[in-house]
Write an enzyme that holds these catalytic residues in place. Structure first.
Site, short mmCIF file in Angstrom:
data_model
loop_
_atom_site.label_atom_id
_atom_site.label_comp_id
_atom_site.label_asym_id
_atom_site.label_seq_id
_atom_site.Cartn_x
_atom_site.Cartn_y
_atom_site.Cartn_z
N SER A 68 0.85 -1.20 0.00
CA SER A 68 0.00 0.00 0.00
C SER A 68 0.88 1.24 0.00
O SER A 68 1.64 1.48 0.95
CB SER A 68 -0.89 0.01 1.24
N MET B 248 -12.16 4.86 -0.73
CA MET B 248 -12.75 5.23 0.57
C MET B 248 -13.34 6.62 0.39
O MET B 248 -12.83 7.61 0.91
CB MET B 248 -11.68 5.20 1.66
N PHE C 61 -6.18 5.56 7.84
CA PHE C 61 -4.77 5.82 8.15
C PHE C 61 -3.95 4.53 8.08
O PHE C 61 -4.47 3.45 8.36
CB PHE C 61 -4.63 6.42 9.55
N GLY C 62 -2.69 4.70 7.75
CA GLY C 62 -1.76 3.57 7.80
C GLY C 62 -1.24 3.42 9.22
O GLY C 62 -1.45 4.28 10.08
N GLY C 63 -0.58 2.31 9.46
CA GLY C 63 0.11 2.11 10.73
C GLY C 63 -0.76 1.87 11.94
O GLY C 63 -0.31 2.04 13.07
N GLY D 239 -4.93 -3.75 6.63
CA GLY D 239 -4.83 -3.00 7.88
C GLY D 239 -4.09 -3.77 8.96
O GLY D 239 -4.52 -4.84 9.37
#
Ligand code: DX5
Ligand code: ZN
Length: 238
Positions: A21, A81, A156-158, A189
């Site tokens: 991603s 999204m 959000f990432g992470g 995710g």
């Protein structure tokens, strides 16, 4: 050029694929970062499209997808999204999106939206948020090429992996077998070295990973390690 996205999706049942991603990549060096992740075994490029309405973050739109199309031969897996996907699907396909997934929660006429994606020649996916049950998809599973199970709340990432995704993946694999369907199962995710084995054993085949690939160190090495861990887990699948 090999047209990866044209192969029958379930020609290789159980094939594990890594979809890095780019959300966690360095946006000033996207082409280099994608090249590196591809050398590490990535076979799809996961592109997160966020509009600040459906999710509380804003990312990129069709112009960037158009540039990405020139930077890689891999299929572009565009995860929309956005609040009104119908309005933009054609723009993303024109820009070069090969796979398009839309959220169940964002589509009032989900059947129509999925048929529209397919009618444009793209591969159609449906996505469910952590709070959305698999059962809400029962009437569209026969017209999707893939189902994306969110294992974090999108935006959000992470973020930390939400374990409830595992039984949803398992359930989707069971339904597919019982109904003789063909969709592939993707998970997105919090996928990393400590979570990938569990999702693969449950039946996930396409692994989206942002932070685990682009967060720190060399994307090529990170992708290789993640894929190796995933493939080893398939051997232990029960
Ligand atoms: C989150 C996005 C993901 C994100 C995953 O809303 O859909 O694709 O990039 O990032 P990680 O792998 O860091 O959880
Ligand atoms: Zn995503």
């Amino acid at each position: 050029m090999i047209e990866f996205h044209k192969y029958p999706l379930r020609e290789n049942p159980g094939l594990i694929e890594l979809a890095p991603s780019i959300l966690s990549a360095d946006f000033a060096h996207l082409a280099d970062q994608i090249r590196s992740a591809t050398e590490g075994g990535g076979t799809l490029v996961h592109v997160d499209i966020m509009d600040g309405h459906f999710v509380p973050n804003i990312t990129i739109g069709p112009p960037v997808v158009k540039s990405l199309r020139k930077a890689t031969q891999l299929p572009l897996d565009c995860h929309l999204m956005i609040a009104n996907p119908d309005q933009y699907i054609t723009d993303f396909v024109d820009a070069g999106a090969d796979w398009i997934s839309v959220h169940q929660e964002a589509c009032r006429h989900l059947n129509r939206t999925l048929q529209h994606i397919r009618s444009l020649g793209a591969i159609a996916g449906v996505v469910i948020n952590p709070a959305t049950p698999v059962e809400t998809l029962s009437e569209v599973l026969d017209i999707v090429d893939y189902v994306l199970v969110m294992s974090v709340n999108p935006g959000f990432g992470g973020q930390k992996f939400i374990p409830g995704a595992v039984h949803k993946i398992r359930r989707l694999a069971e339904i597919r077998a019982v109904r003789g369907l063909n969709y592939r199962i993707e998970v997105d995710g919090g996928i990393g070295l400590n979570t990938v084995a569990e999702v693969v054993r449950a039946g996930a085949e396409i692994l989206v990973a942002g932070n685990a690939v682009f967060g720190q160190g060399d994307p090529k090495v990170n992708a290789q390690k993640l894929l190796k861990t995933a493939i080893e887990a398939t051997l232990q699948k029960v």
